[in-house]
Design a protein around this motif. Structure first.
Motif, PDB file in Angstrom:
ATOM      1  N   THR A 119       0.917  -0.932   0.227  1.00 28.53           N
ATOM      2  CA  THR A 119       0.559   0.219  -0.184  1.00 28.53           C
ATOM      3  C   THR A 119       0.851   1.556   0.603  1.00 28.53           C
ATOM      4  O   THR A 119       0.636   2.398  -0.005  1.00 28.53           O
ATOM      5  N   THR A 120       2.072   0.952  -0.008  1.00 34.80           N
ATOM      6  CA  THR A 120       3.209   2.366  -0.331  1.00 34.80           C
ATOM      7  C   THR A 120       3.529   2.497  -1.234  1.00 34.80           C
ATOM      8  O   THR A 120       3.584   2.060  -2.364  1.00 34.80           O
ATOM      9  N   GLY A 121       3.453   4.198  -1.474  1.00 36.96           N
ATOM     10  CA  GLY A 121       4.209   4.060  -3.020  1.00 36.96           C
ATOM     11  C   GLY A 121       3.688   5.749  -3.406  1.00 36.96           C
ATOM     12  O   GLY A 121       2.819   5.918  -2.533  1.00 36.96           O
ATOM     13  N   HIS A 122       4.411   5.933  -4.469  1.00 34.17           N
ATOM     14  CA  HIS A 122       3.635   7.207  -5.687  1.00 34.17           C
ATOM     15  C   HIS A 122       4.077   7.123  -6.448  1.00 34.17           C
ATOM     16  O   HIS A 122       5.020   6.286  -7.045  1.00 34.17           O
ATOM     17  N   ALA A 123       3.303   7.303  -7.326  1.00 31.69           N
ATOM     18  CA  ALA A 123       2.862   7.590  -8.162  1.00 31.69           C
ATOM     19  C   ALA A 123       3.878   8.028  -9.591  1.00 31.69           C
ATOM     20  O   ALA A 123       4.713   7.399 -10.558  1.00 31.69           O
ATOM     21  N   GLY A 124       4.799   9.182  -8.885  1.00 32.63           N
ATOM     22  CA  GLY A 124       6.101   9.752  -9.446  1.00 32.63           C
ATOM     23  C   GLY A 124       7.811   8.925  -9.184  1.00 32.63           C
ATOM     24  O   GLY A 124       8.164   8.815  -9.992  1.00 32.63           O
ATOM     25  N   MET A 125       7.479   7.473  -8.988  1.00 32.49           N
ATOM     26  CA  MET A 125       8.055   6.486  -8.443  1.00 32.49           C
ATOM     27  C   MET A 125       8.382   5.239  -9.327  1.00 32.49           C
ATOM     28  O   MET A 125       9.126   5.051 -10.160  1.00 32.49           O
ATOM     29  N   ALA A 126       7.628   6.133 -11.050  1.00 34.54           N
ATOM     30  CA  ALA A 126       7.297   5.375 -12.290  1.00 34.54           C
ATOM     31  C   ALA A 126       8.467   6.035 -13.138  1.00 34.54           C
ATOM     32  O   ALA A 126       8.291   6.418 -14.316  1.00 34.54           O
ATOM     33  N   PHE A 154       8.931  -6.250   2.733  1.00 39.15           N
ATOM     34  CA  PHE A 154       9.318  -5.025   3.667  1.00 39.15           C
ATOM     35  C   PHE A 154      10.050  -4.597   2.382  1.00 39.15           C
ATOM     36  O   PHE A 154      10.136  -3.591   2.509  1.00 39.15           O
ATOM     37  N   GLY A 155      11.020  -5.046   0.640  1.00 39.03           N
ATOM     38  CA  GLY A 155      11.645  -4.193   0.772  1.00 39.03           C
ATOM     39  C   GLY A 155      11.086  -3.140  -0.269  1.00 39.03           C
ATOM     40  O   GLY A 155      11.321  -1.957  -0.657  1.00 39.03           O
ATOM     41  N   VAL A 156       9.719  -3.458  -0.801  1.00 42.05           N
ATOM     42  CA  VAL A 156       8.957  -3.442  -1.218  1.00 42.05           C
ATOM     43  C   VAL A 156       7.983  -1.831  -0.691  1.00 42.05           C
ATOM     44  O   VAL A 156       7.904  -0.805  -1.014  1.00 42.05           O
ATOM     45  N   PHE A 157       7.539  -2.434   0.361  1.00 45.65           N
ATOM     46  CA  PHE A 157       7.037  -1.088   1.668  1.00 45.65           C
ATOM     47  C   PHE A 157       8.297  -0.732   1.768  1.00 45.65           C
ATOM     48  O   PHE A 157       7.634   0.556   1.773  1.00 45.65           O
ATOM     49  N   LEU A 158       9.089  -0.750   2.561  1.00 52.38           N
ATOM     50  CA  LEU A 158      10.186   0.334   2.575  1.00 52.38           C
ATOM     51  C   LEU A 158      10.568   1.580   1.325  1.00 52.38           C
ATOM     52  O   LEU A 158      11.146   2.405   1.617  1.00 52.38           O
ATOM     53  N   HIS A 159      10.959   1.121   0.465  1.00 52.42           N
ATOM     54  CA  HIS A 159      10.934   1.152  -1.169  1.00 52.42           C
ATOM     55  C   HIS A 159      10.009   2.409  -1.292  1.00 52.42           C
ATOM     56  O   HIS A 159       9.816   3.313  -2.095  1.00 52.42           O
ATOM     57  N   GLY A 160       8.893   1.790  -0.809  1.00 50.42           N
ATOM     58  CA  GLY A 160       7.820   2.793  -1.116  1.00 50.42           C
ATOM     59  C   GLY A 160       7.302   3.841  -0.401  1.00 50.42           C
ATOM     60  O   GLY A 160       7.132   4.740  -0.975  1.00 50.42           O
ATOM     61  N   GLN A 161       7.458   3.111   0.519  1.00 48.09           N
ATOM     62  CA  GLN A 161       7.255   4.917   1.655  1.00 48.09           C
ATOM     63  C   GLN A 161       8.663   5.551   1.876  1.00 48.09           C
ATOM     64  O   GLN A 161       8.366   6.504   1.262  1.00 48.09           O
ATOM     65  N   ALA A 162       9.457   5.055   1.167  1.00 49.30           N
ATOM     66  CA  ALA A 162      10.938   6.613   0.433  1.00 49.30           C
ATOM     67  C   ALA A 162      10.525   7.100  -0.593  1.00 49.30           C
ATOM     68  O   ALA A 162      10.521   8.261  -0.388  1.00 49.30           O
ATOM     69  N   GLY A 163       9.338   6.569  -1.600  1.00 55.49           N
ATOM     70  CA  GLY A 163       9.122   6.709  -2.542  1.00 55.49           C
ATOM     71  C   GLY A 163       8.159   8.246  -2.105  1.00 55.49           C
ATOM     72  O   GLY A 163       8.037   8.779  -2.421  1.00 55.49           O
ATOM     73  N   GLU A 164       7.016   7.769  -0.872  1.00 59.03           N
ATOM     74  CA  GLU A 164       6.718   8.703  -0.740  1.00 59.03           C
ATOM     75  C   GLU A 164       7.550  10.538   0.130  1.00 59.03           C
ATOM     76  O   GLU A 164       6.474  11.003  -0.188  1.00 59.03           O
ATOM     77  N   ARG A 165       8.071   9.591   0.892  1.00 58.11           N
ATOM     78  CA  ARG A 165       8.655  11.036   1.306  1.00 58.11           C
ATOM     79  C   ARG A 165       9.906  11.516   0.051  1.00 58.11           C
ATOM     80  O   ARG A 165       9.575  12.992   0.444  1.00 58.11           O
ATOM     81  N   ALA A 166      10.022  11.256  -0.860  1.00 56.73           N
ATOM     82  CA  ALA A 166      10.882  11.783  -1.855  1.00 56.73           C
ATOM     83  C   ALA A 166      10.182  12.719  -3.040  1.00 56.73           C
ATOM     84  O   ALA A 166      10.254  14.189  -2.992  1.00 56.73           O
ATOM     85  N   ALA A 167       8.905  12.716  -2.998  1.00 56.81           N
ATOM     86  CA  ALA A 167       7.612  13.032  -3.387  1.00 56.81           C
ATOM     87  C   ALA A 167       7.524  14.638  -3.191  1.00 56.81           C
ATOM     88  O   ALA A 167       7.633  15.613  -3.230  1.00 56.81           O
ATOM     89  N   LEU A 168       7.539  14.159  -1.488  1.00 52.86           N
ATOM     90  CA  LEU A 168       7.111  15.429  -0.573  1.00 52.86           C
ATOM     91  C   LEU A 168       7.783  16.340  -1.218  1.00 52.86           C
ATOM     92  O   LEU A 168       7.629  17.280  -0.722  1.00 52.86           O
ATOM     93  N   ILE A 181      14.543   8.371  -4.263  1.00 58.79           N
ATOM     94  CA  ILE A 181      14.551   7.411  -3.277  1.00 58.79           C
ATOM     95  C   ILE A 181      14.971   7.081  -2.642  1.00 58.79           C
ATOM     96  O   ILE A 181      15.206   6.298  -1.392  1.00 58.79           O
ATOM     97  N   VAL A 182      16.864   6.479  -3.283  1.00 59.10           N
ATOM     98  CA  VAL A 182      17.253   5.973  -2.668  1.00 59.10           C
ATOM     99  C   VAL A 182      17.732   7.412  -1.135  1.00 59.10           C
ATOM    100  O   VAL A 182      18.157   7.045  -0.448  1.00 59.10           O
TER     101      VAL A 182
END
Length: 185
Positions: A119-126, A154-168, A181-182
């Motif tokens: 459920t984590t992630g952001h459209a900008g991660m594409a 867990f990797g997908v979850f962390l990746h999505g959370q980082a993408g959300e933070r990065a988008a903000l 994202i990194v």
């Protein structure tokens, strides 16, 4: 700690690459994460290559986007998208791998037939390279001793959370870069 091999990102294609990947599959006794061009090599080997090549003794995780999943299954991307959960779960079960079908609401499917929806992630991660970052995160978690299923989920979850933070942090999420994202990890 354990050694892990992540293959595909930045690899390119070369003569005999499918044979090379088969030998790696059959003889590497360490966890393996397959992404990008290595997924295309696997698709070139045929839709039952993982099963035909034999069960691996170590964790095996495939991380296709819908286009790569379509090539693995021998179907179009729209067909994959119509039932992402079913296609991911069936492939993982039939081929004996953990599968991460990337995209909005990434699907993590296990060899036992379980499927999880992230459920984590952001459209900008594409964006180019974002999947490579995910491959690295999953490989790092495997190296720390997590099981394939744990590392994938867990990797997908962390990746999505980082993408959300990065988008903000980026302000304009349409300009999100893999490096953002990194940085947000």
């Amino acid at each position: 700690s354990r050694d892990v091999l992540a293959t595909g990102p930045g690899l390119g294609r070369f003569k005999g690459d499918t044979d090379w990947l088969r030998r790696l599959w059959q003889h590497l006794e360490r966890p393996l994460v397959i992404d990008a061009d290595a997924l295309n090599m696997l698709a070139d080997a045929g839709p039952t290559a993982p099963r035909d090549w034999g069960k691996r003794s170590a964790a095996t995780i495939l991380t296709p986007h819908p286009g790569e999943m379509g090539r693995l299954l021998g179907m179009s991307t729209p067909e994959v998208q119509r039932d992402r959960i079913e296609h991911a779960a069936r492939y993982a079960r039939e081929q004996g791998v953990t599968l991460v079908l990337k995209g909005a609401r990434t699907v993590i499917a296990t060899p036992s037939g379980e499927a999880y929806i992230n459920t984590t992630g952001h459209a900008g991660m594409a964006t180019g390279g974002a999947g490579d970052v995910l491959t690295g995160i999953i490989a790092g978690l495997l190296a720390q001793g997590l099981s394939a299923e744990q590392a994938a989920a867990f990797g997908v979850f962390l990746h999505g959370q980082a993408g959300e933070r990065a988008a903000l942090l980026r302000g304009d999420p349409a300009s999100l870069l893999a490096g953002d994202i990194v940085d947000a990890l």
